[in-house]
Enzyme design. Structure first.
Site, PDB file in Angstrom:
ATOM      1  N   CYS A   1      -4.955  -4.103  -0.847  1.00 22.19           N
ATOM      2  CA  CYS A   1      -4.206  -3.879  -2.098  1.00 22.19           C
ATOM      3  C   CYS A   1      -5.098  -3.675  -3.320  1.00 22.19           C
ATOM      4  CB  CYS A   1      -3.219  -4.995  -2.366  1.00 22.19           C
ATOM      5  SG  CYS A   1      -2.861  -6.069  -0.992  1.00 22.19           S
TER       6      CYS A   1
ATOM      7  N   ARG B   1     -10.316 -11.378   8.145  1.00 19.85           N
ATOM      8  CA  ARG B   1      -9.721 -12.648   7.740  1.00 19.85           C
ATOM      9  C   ARG B   1     -10.270 -13.751   8.618  1.00 19.85           C
ATOM     10  NH1 ARG B   1      -3.417 -10.743   6.903  1.00 19.85           N
ATOM     11  NH2 ARG B   1      -3.911  -9.099   5.395  1.00 19.85           N
TER      12      ARG B   1
ATOM     13  N   ASP C   1      -1.971   0.406   6.179  1.00 18.30           N
ATOM     14  CA  ASP C   1      -1.503  -0.202   4.942  1.00 18.30           C
ATOM     15  C   ASP C   1      -1.146   0.881   3.941  1.00 18.30           C
ATOM     16  OD1 ASP C   1      -0.950  -2.317   3.362  1.00 18.30           O
ATOM     17  OD2 ASP C   1      -3.024  -2.950   3.068  1.00 18.30           O
TER      18      ASP C   1
ATOM     19  N   HIS D   1       4.040  -3.310  -0.982  1.00 21.49           N
ATOM     20  CA  HIS D   1       3.071  -3.226   0.116  1.00 21.49           C
ATOM     21  C   HIS D   1       3.878  -2.916   1.359  1.00 21.49           C
ATOM     22  CE1 HIS D   1       0.338  -6.278  -1.966  1.00 21.49           C
ATOM     23  NE2 HIS D   1       1.502  -6.578  -2.484  1.00 21.49           N
TER      24      HIS D   1
HETATM   25 ZN    ZN Z   1      -1.056  -4.921   0.042  1.00 20.94          ZN
END
Ligand code: ZN
Ligand code: ZN
Length: 677
Positions: A368, A397, A417, A549
């Site tokens: 993002c 992550r 994404d 998102h």
């Molecule tokens: Zn995002």
């Protein structure tokens, strides 16, 4: 209204006025004795300001089993519970998913009954239902042997056959504690002390001579546990502390019918055969390598080609649907993660910072902020919106060691994404377009069924959420309207939204009926504010855009894992790494094999020739083990006729056909992304 009378609201809208103390069983019987016999428990929702509670594994937690009940929450109770106040009442039958948890927990009591009858020296711990069954923790100096487990299993059948009623009893806390202490029941003493207050009455359930500290609910009698099976035995330390005594945890599962249990074990067996880690190795699709680190995926050539097809499809679809493709860096300055807030609320999921000459950097856990920087890099007017930026972005992550699982839970993965920046008025159309896109993904990759959840805020907990009331109302109604416009059934889950906005989750249903959470459409009122995003509106004023998102595969790795299990590695032709295997019968057909190979390749098909000096049947078997969709066999006869003998996966030998005919058929299946052969 008379104080002795209460109003019971039934699901069909009928309201029954009954004397206080009436039980759900009595109400069920007054409707029909057959209904009463079919019910397991009752679901009560107090009238006025009922609070929604999460279900899920809540039932398995100690607090849920022993703690005080939340009087305002909907809850399951025994059919024999006296009703004391106005309430909504739902009679829960065996088909209700929560009923399964009740019978499984009841089966844990049956297990403990059997264990104490056979091994009276045993002390009892905790016996909750789990997602797939139940367990009970026991303390006993001697370990249970496989023979003991067989005896326990047989004794459980007796307990079930005795059809003992589960009866709730109450005792003053101090008396209960005294008895438990006297009997050396250190675990029960612990639970009573921890979860009840001095002066409380403690709740017990009795079946026959067996009594257990528990708040319920249970099925009416042990006879309702129609199918129960011990599945395994494991060690566990009391309270998870290795300094404490070691307990023996017996696992089992239970169902309302033998048929349901048989189906469960058949499904488990089938799932084990489809395990993507197993097939990943067998079909040489991917690996995870100790020396490189856990949770990091190596895509081998055969997995790599499938990934390329998935990614090509996704990028093409993005372009077709008005997205722009972008690429953003894998590492970015720590400063950026401070602005985005990830340093604060997401730091525990990120890789630790790395020091470079100019600043500290961190691997990106999300795409993002990168997309936001691209949006922010040019002035935007309402005419530019919506801006839809898409990336197959690698994110990293931190997952605790021991929690990784094949492709499904990893430390590095690729999100398909996208971030959509739009005006409030564009929300609904954008969400409809996202859902259309998600449906196209599922359908294309062979998933026909899905379930949709809408997570909204908890209006009683306003302070917990970012964004204005207007924003929330707009976003939630945008999501709802979009789902309704699409005619999609969905479940609303209040209080499940992230603090920064409501979301839609789409769970696909695989061939074994398992649910997989992959696609998400998530609103965000937080990041546009943190990054001070703007556009100039029709009114010439500056406004903050709405941000969405969305990820449809979710994670390319995870989606691939699900695909492998869904197809058991037998991919549709358009996805299969090797689409056609060629088997020349003997060396003198190698020349013809080259010609067939060249023609198939020219038609865009992925081909592998087996020209080893092996027997024909061995070569066919090897291609079949690789789940190759088509195997073409040829000898003198085929060579002369310009033909091939076709073996189709799952259908066997289809006889001889002209090569050109086979190519036309295969090309059509690939172009149509057909799941059949
Ligand atoms: Zn995002
Ligand atoms: Zn219980």
């Amino acid at each position: 209204m008379n104080a002795q009378t209460i109003a019971v609201h039934l699901p069909d809208g009928a309201i029954r006025e009954v004397p206080a103390g009436t039980t759900p069983l009595e109400i069920a019987n007054s409707i029909s004795p057959r209904l009463a016999a079919a019910c397991v428990v009752a679901r009560l929702t107090p009238l006025g300001g009922a609070k929604q509670t999460a279900t899920g594994d809540e039932h398995g937690s100690e607090a849920a089993m022993y703690g005080a009940e939340d009087a305002a929450a909907p809850r399951l109770v025994d059919l024999t519970t006296p009703l004391t106040a106005d309430t909504k009442l739902e009679l829960v039958k065996e088909t209700d998913p929560e009923a399964l948890k009740v019978v499984r927990h009841s089966a844990a009591h049956v297990l403990a009954t059997a264990v104490l009858e056979l091994f009276p020296e045993t002390k009892l711990g905790h016996g909750p239902a789990t997602d797939s069954g139940f367990f009970y923790d026991f303390h006993r100096a001697k370990p249970f042997t496989p023979e003991d487990l067989a005896l326990i299993q047989a004794k459980m059948a007796e307990v079930v056959a005795r059809d003992e009623k589960f009866v709730r009893e109450r005792e003053p806390r101090e008396q209960a504690l005294k008895e438990f202490e006297r009997d050396g029941d250190f675990m029960k003493t612990h639970f009573v002390t921890k979860f009840t207050e001095p002066g409380d009455e403690v709740s017990f359930y009795r079946n026959g001579k067996f009594v257990d500290f528990c708040r319920g609910p249970h099925v009416p009698s042990t006879g309702r546990v129609k199918a129960v099976k011990i599945t395994s035995l494991a060690g566990a330390y009391w309270l998870g502390d290795e300094k404490n005594p070691q307990l023996q945890r017996i696992y089992g599962t239970a169902f309302f019918s033998q048929k349901a249990m048989d189906e469960h074990f058949a499904r488990l067996e089938e799932a084990a055969k489809r395990d993507h880690r197993l097939l990943g190795k067998q079909l040489d699709l991917f690996s995870i390598q100790e020396i490189a680190g856990a949770g990091l995926i190596f895509w081998h050539p055969k997995g790599g080609i499938i990934r390329k097809i998935m990614e090509d499809w996704m990028r093409e679809e993005c372009l077709r649907r008005g997205y722009s493709l972008v690429f953003t860096p894998h590492v970015m300055r720590r400063e950026l993660w401070k602005i985005s807030g990830h340093e604060g609320f997401y730091s525990g999921n990120m890789y630790t910072p790395m020091e470079l000459d100019d600043a500290e950097y961190r691997l990106k856990p999300m795409n993002c902020p990168g997309h936001i920087l691209i949006y922010k890099n040019s002035p935007r007017s309402y005419r530019d919106l919506p801006v839809r930026l898409a990336e197959l972005g690698n994110v990293y992550r931190y997952e605790r060691s021991g929690t990784m699982h094949g492709l499904l839970r990893v430390r590095g993965f690729t999100q398909d994404d996208a971030h959509i920046f739009c005006t409030p008025g564009q929300i609904e159309d954008e969400v409809v377009a996202c859902i259309d896109f998600a449906e196209a993904v599922l359908k294309t990759f062979g998933f026909l069924e899905f379930q949709v959840e809408l997570s909204t805020w908890d209006p009683n907990d306003r302070a917990h959420y970012a964004g204005s009331d207007d924003n929330w109302n707009l976003a939630v109604s945008g999501l709802k309207n979009a789902l309704e416009r699409k005619g999609i059934a969905y479940k609303t889950i209040p209080g499940e939204a992230a603090f920064y906005g409501p979301k839609i989750d789409i769970k696909l249903v695989d061939v074994l009926g398992r649910l997989w959470q992959l696609s998400t459409v998530q609103f965000d009122f937080n990041l546009p504010a943190r990054f001070e995003l703007e556009y100039v509106g029709e009114d010439g004023e500056r406004h903050q855009p709405v941000m969405v998102h969305r990820a449809l595969f979710g994670s390319v790795e995870r989606f691939f894992g699900v695909l492998i299990e869904h197809y058991a590695g037998a991919f549709p032709l358009w996805l299969a790494p090797v689409q056609v295997g060629l088997v020349p019968i003997s060396e003198r057909h190698h020349e013809y094999a080259k010609k067939v190979e060249a023609e198939l390749k020219a038609a865009g098909l992925r081909v592998e020739v087996d020209d080893r000096n092996e027997k024909m049947n061995g070569k066919i078997r090897d291609f079949a083990n690789q789940k190759t969709p088509y195997i073409l066999v040829f000898g003198d006869k085929e060579q002369e006729a310009g033909a091939v003998s076709v073996r189709t996966r799952g259908k066997g030998d289809q006889g001889s056909m002209p090569l050109a005919g086979f190519i036309a058929k295969a090309k059509a299946l690939v172009e149509g992304q057909s799941t059949g052969l």
